[in-house]
Design an enzyme around this catalytic site. Sequence first.
Site, short mmCIF file in Angstrom:
data_model
loop_
_atom_site.label_atom_id
_atom_site.label_comp_id
_atom_site.label_asym_id
_atom_site.label_seq_id
_atom_site.Cartn_x
_atom_site.Cartn_y
_atom_site.Cartn_z
N CYS A 121 14.67 -0.11 20.87
CA CYS A 121 14.07 -1.41 19.84
C CYS A 121 14.87 -0.09 18.78
CB CYS A 121 13.02 -1.56 19.31
SG CYS A 121 13.13 -1.88 17.78
N CYS A 124 11.90 0.91 16.02
CA CYS A 124 11.37 1.84 16.38
C CYS A 124 11.95 3.31 16.61
CB CYS A 124 10.82 1.21 17.31
SG CYS A 124 10.39 -0.95 17.95
#
Length: 464
Positions: A121, A124
């Site tokens: 991600c 993230c």
Amino acid sequence: MRRCLHQALPVGFKRPAGLALPPSVARGRVQARPSSRILSRSVRAGPASPIHIPQVCLTTCPIQKGSNMTRSIRAALTCALILLVAAPAFAGEHGLSYADALKQAKERDAVVVIDFFADWCGPCKAFDRDLADTQSGIRDALDAVVFISIDAEKGEGIELAQKYGVTGFPTYSMMNPDGEPIENWVGYGGPDHFRESLETALADPVTFEEKVARYTAEPTAERAKNLGRIASASGKPADAMVYLAKAEELDPELDVTSEMLDAAFGRARKDPEYSMADYVELAQQRVLEGNADAETTLMTTYYVSSATASEEDHATLKPFLVLSREAVSSTDEELSQGLVDAVEMMAIMYVDEDMDAAVKMKRSTMPEGWMEDPGQLNNFAWWCFENDVNLEEAQQLALKGVELADPGESRAQILDTAAELCNALGNCDEAIEMIRLAIEQSPDSEYYGEQLARFEAIQEESSE
């Protein structure tokens, strides 16, 4: 090589776009509100209502295909366990578990905040970078809590993510030392957004159940709206819609349009009794016939594009695109440029019907150095596939991304993009070869096995 009949993705099929993507979720403002949405989180599509959510920008990632968690949407993730103890510890600290965090929280009389992430991600990873940057202010903001980062797709993270209602990455969950949930917020919209969300949660650090009891004893519109926001971010969109409707009843002047539409879209993805058609009808009432602000208009248009992806003439989407253009041109609001660009590209394709211009704009919005970044190559290639444009170049760029990607899930993601492009170009054998390579890179993924079965069925059908 046997040529196969081109077969598009099944209606309603959802496959998140690559390593980073764009639903309550951060809305992508430079200084987003706690109720902000999709552009800073990732989401996942699930069996109840699998659906495509287009990629917008790097502040958002969908919960990916092939995840070990039960899939929940395409609205919705990259270091090992990190713990903030009395002397703050960040990236580089390993081995502290959820149980350790609760124990330390009891010792410090503090709350726990879990950063649920997955290693593919982009938002993230952006959070990790800012966490390590002492100038971002995130470390200072976390001094008052016990902080851990947990991979939601591995080990104990799988069960914990289900326990705390994680439907997108990153999700930040606050709980008391007994593990009782206090607050969830979804998405990373930058240091300011994170600090604001954390401060909001810390301002009322009682459990969700205590908040419900307080509201039951003395209902107010603001309490109802807050419960709706938390419920939506905790994977309970139907409950969120009930609270938000009550907030409007208690105070007709209170604006909950954006929160209601967020919750409705989440509900349509997972509740068989609430369809995407129900969501679109609500969006038409609230946006086309209502008086939504520019940000809400853009976000709703973004969601409607997902909900109506199977419409060949895009008749339902077009009025939203036209209204979005008008909203952008007439507002003084600070809007996410990534969201503005994504909606404008759709308007160029479906209102202006100029696919070449859309490809040109897409290329112009790619970040510097994207041609050497496997995740960004995958982003561009998947966008071309989604929109059935520029397929041959997209295939070559996807193959380049495969060469550049790290082994494992990252490479498997791009191989899957390459497989879809091969299939779209009629190269069924190559599609099967690519997806088999993806399985080698991510052998535990059920998704790639399903993809292989799908491509083999297409091949068999085309050979008859």
